[in-house]
Design an enzyme around this catalytic site. Structure first.
Site: not given
Ligand code: GLA
Length: 387
Positions: A33-34, A67, A125, A174, A224
């Site tokens: 993550e990150h 939508s 979410s 993602d 973020y």
């Molecule tokens: C979000 C971002 C991803 C990633 C995650 C953290 O989902 O879109 O690119 O950085 O946070 O891992």
């Protein structure tokens, strides 16, 4: 599902002739993550829940969006000449961003379209409903006009739209997980060069359970972008001591050797997370290859601790869900997933413990936070498709 979608499309847009129905998944990240904007590894998988879309070409330049999840907003109209992000455009900024990105990359969109969406990923979410819409839109455009783009390109175009149209500085995880999803497999992706392998997830006697905190978050208004720039600054400081292109190039020992180059305690913690989380992800995939699910679970737990203490992106809601999970019998591992600041946790739970997991953690969460969490036992699905 296809018939339900087409029926609604007909009600909304008058007719459904020439409309086609598509699907793009959501994703959950198991570990890493990150790390994706730090040149590290990630280990996400696509889900069987996601976004359904029905679309047809128009013979003018109009864009009409609807939508089923935002029924009250009705049909939102725009046109190919108006591809600019604005707050009032709400969710339509995601498909519009992708139309814009295709044009930016030299692929002209010859005519407008009617697009209807229905998503069964809980909104906001952290299961990437927006990336799912982006990849879905790109997939539809490729299907309509035969653009010579691979699924990996669709991921990059989606990320480009998110970064430059919606101004969220997200990494590639993602969109990649969604565009490249494979049933029953997670994707071990090295974000430094986009090399990847598929790892089968055969959890004998256990399942992936997602707990949604129902604390809404949007990447744009979260911290973020701030985390990302803290890492960039820490990298610049480290580069005075060692020649690296990204934090993902460091292992723990090299980081410890050079960490004093980072002038600020907070930035040092952020960089430490990025380095250690990347190594944890590599080790977690090795553990999985040896069928050592217990070790995989321990690394998930350690990931959460690092996100909580060093990266500081968890918050009471996610910490409550995870810390309750750790106390619960039959839980192999549990951590927050996605950007954090709300959103979901991901846990690996033994089959026989799933019901009590949901009941016990649900009750503890409600008592402490004051509103409900939702639980989903999920399956790993494939990438985007025509239905
Ligand atoms: C979000 C971002 C991803 C990633 C995650 C953290 O989902 O879109 O690119 O950085 O946070 O891992």
């Amino acid at each position: 599902m296809k018939d339900k979608i087409l029926k609604r499309f007909q009600e909304v847009f008058g007719e459904a002739d020439n409309a086609k129905v598509y699907f793009a998944p959501g994703r959950v990240n198991l570990i890493g993550e990150h790390t994706d904007y730090n040149g590290g590894h990630v280990f996400p998988c696509a889900l069987t829940i996601g976004t359904y879309g029905a679309a047809r070409k128009r013979d003018d330049n109009k864009l009409r969006f609807y939508s089923m999840n935002f029924d009250k907003l009705g049909v939102i109209e725009s046109s190919l000449e108006e591809l600019k992000a604005c707050k009032e455009a709400g969710w339509t900024n995601y498909p519009k961003g992708v139309l814009w990105a295709f044009e930016e990359k030299g692929m002209r969109i010859p005519c407008g379209m009617d697009l209807m969406l229905y998503g069964n990923i809980p909104n906001g979410s952290g299961l990437s409903s927006s990336a799912s819409v982006e990849v879905l839109t790109g997939f539809i455009l490729r299907d309509f006009y035969g653009f010579d783009v691979s699924n990996q390109d669709l991921a990059l175009i989606g990320q480009y739209a998110e970064n430059h149209f919606n101004k969220v500085n997200c990494g590639i995880m993602d969109q990649f997980a969604i565009a490249m999803g494979k049933e029953g497999h997670a994707i071990f992706l090295d974000t430094a060069d986009l090399s990847y392998t598929y790892a089968p997830i055969a959890l004998k006697g256990a399942k992936i359970v997602i707990a949604c905190s129902n604390k809404k978050r949007g990447l744009g208004d979260s911290k973020y972008n701030e985390r990302r720039s803290e890492c960039e600054m820490a990298l610049e400081e480290l580069r005075k001591k060692t020649e690296i292109k990204s934090l993902g190039e460091l292992d723990e020992d090299t980081f410890e050797k050079f960490q004093s180059a980072i002038q600020d305690d907070v930035r040092r913690k952020r960089a430490k997370h990025a380095v250690y989380e990347n190594r944890r992800t590599i080790r977690a995939v090795e553990a999985l290859q040896k069928n050592d699910i217990a070790e995989f679970g321990k690394l998930m737990n350690a990931s959460h601790v690092s996100l909580r203490d060093d990266y500081e992106v968890t918050g009471t809601e996610l910490d409550t869900l995870v810390e309750e999970a750790w106390k619960t019998e039959g839980v192999i591992g549990s951590r927050m997933t996605g950007a954090g600041f709300g959103g979901c946790t991901v846990s690996i739970v033994k089959d026989e413990a799933i019901d009590s997991f949901i009941e016990k953690i649900g009750a503890a969460y409600l008592a402490k936070i004051g509103y409900k969490a939702d639980f989903y036992v999920v399956e790993i699905g494939g990438g985007p498709k025509v239905l």
